[in-house]
Design an enzyme around this catalytic site. Structure first.
Site, PDB file in Angstrom:
ATOM      1  N   HIS A 153       0.774  -1.277   0.041  1.00  0.00           N
ATOM      2  CA  HIS A 153       0.012  -0.075  -0.122  1.00  0.00           C
ATOM      3  C   HIS A 153       0.906   1.309  -0.157  1.00  0.00           C
ATOM      4  CE1 HIS A 153      -3.165  -2.874   1.057  1.00  0.00           C
ATOM      5  NE2 HIS A 153      -4.052  -1.932   0.639  1.00  0.00           N
ATOM      6  N   LYS A 157      -0.958   4.816   4.564  1.00  0.00           N
ATOM      7  CA  LYS A 157      -1.831   4.038   5.304  1.00  0.00           C
ATOM      8  C   LYS A 157      -1.512   3.974   6.686  1.00  0.00           C
ATOM      9  CE  LYS A 157      -4.072  -0.401   4.717  1.00  0.00           C
ATOM     10  NZ  LYS A 157      -5.475   0.300   4.973  1.00  0.00           N
TER      11      LYS A 157
END
Ligand SMILES: NC(=O)C1=CN([C@@H]2O[C@H](COP(=O)(O)OP(=O)(O)OC[C@H]3O[C@@H](n4cnc5c(N)ncnc54)[C@H](OP(=O)(O)O)[C@@H]3O)[C@@H](O)[C@H]2O)C=CC1
Ligand SMILES: O=C(O)C1=N[C@H](C(=O)O)C[C@H](O)C1
Length: 264
Positions: A153, A157
């Site tokens: 990701h 995040k």
């Protein structure tokens, strides 16, 4: 017409949800919940679509004054849990993409939705491709019990492992035979080098700028590996699922966890 409040409208996902509402004739944005800009209109915030809908910093006030049908939450684990609970207490159906809830929190929200006899959707991933990736992985695990998950990701995040990786491990666990994976005497020379461990499955979380949301589920068997992979290159990929959930949520009774339960 479905009356919607979005919590987290300035966020990467929240702003995408506003664009979804803007182009969907039967969706109406009646308000937004944000930590800033109380009393301003959504259209006054740079970069957001031209909605006249008001912004509230108080979720309680927004729910009481606007009487929406649905609350879409795309915020943080703490705020998301609080908003979802509040929505249910106020007979508003939540559609939640926020990840990072504990099992205890999910159970609590499930009981509340049941008690109030209201539909609620919490989906760790709203991208149809990601849902298929998880279902394919569940299928493959019947034949390949040795599995590791690599999720990648963007570096903004907050939660690790991702909600998708946790959900994937849970789905695999439903069908996977009991398995001691790797060498029984395996030792981490550097702590954390084997990643997180859910039900004996190792999960590795990569965080880098340039990434959006990607996951590989790698199965190992004698003389072969099978890799099932999904990539979201744009956050619009999540909006098909958000739209479906908003359309379906008020027809449900209780909490549905995972978009696969809404797909035919
Ligand atoms: N289910 C799915 O398909 C997907 C889920 N997600 C999940 O969605 C969530 C949001 O992701 P993303 O958009 O990337 O994150 P962002 O950080 O871009 O957005 C989060 C937003 O929430 C706001 N926020 C934080 N606390 C509050 C609060 N108390 N009240 C109102 N707003 C608040 C933040 O405001 P501020 O800027 O002031 O901090 C920010 O605007 C994450 O949990 C992520 O894991 C993401 C993609 C897909
Ligand atoms: O934070 C994100 O970006 C994403 N979060 C969800 C998750 O934790 O699985 C869904 C998707 O992977 C994007």
């Amino acid at each position: 017409m479905i009356k919607i409040i979005v919590a987290g409208p300035r966020g990467k996902m929240g702003s995408e949800a506003l664009r979804l509402i803007e182009k969907t004739d039967h969706f109406e944005l009646v308000g937004a919940i944000d930590r800033k800009y109380n009393g301003r209109k959504v259209k006054e915030i740079t970069g957001l679509p031209p909605f006249d809908a008001p912004i509230y910093t108080s979720a309680e006030q927004a729910l009481h004054e606007l009487e929406p049908d649905v609350l879409i939450d795309l915020t943080t684990p703490d705020a998301g849990y609080y908003h979802t609970r509040l929505a249910l207490e106020n007979n508003v159906s939540p559609v939640v993409g926020t990840t990072g809830f504990s099992q205890e929190q999910l159970n609590m929200l499930g009981h509340l939705a049941e008690e109030k006899e209201i539909g609620a959707v919490i989906a760790p991933n709203f991208a149809v491709g990601a849902v298929l990736m998880m279902q394919f992985a569940r299928w493959a695990a019947r034949y390949f019990p040795d599995v590791e998950i690599i999720e990648k990701h963007h570096d903004q995040k907050l939660d690790a492992p991702s909600g998708t990786a946790v959900k994937t491990a849970e789905l695999i666990q439903e069908v996977r035979s009991e398995k001691q994976q790797g060498h029984p005497d395996e030792k981490e020379i550097v702590k954390g080098s084997r990643g997180a461990n859910i039900h004996g499955m190792h999960i590795h979380s990569v965080r880098l700028p340039g990434l959006i949301a990607h996951q590989e589920v790698i199965f190992g068997g004698t003389g072969q590996t099978l890799t099932i992979r999904h990539d979201s290159y744009h956050r619009e990929s999540f909006m098909t699922g958000v739209k479906l959930a908003v359309e379906q949520v008020r027809k449900l009774n209780g909490l549905v966890y995972g978009l696969e339960n809404l797909l035919e």
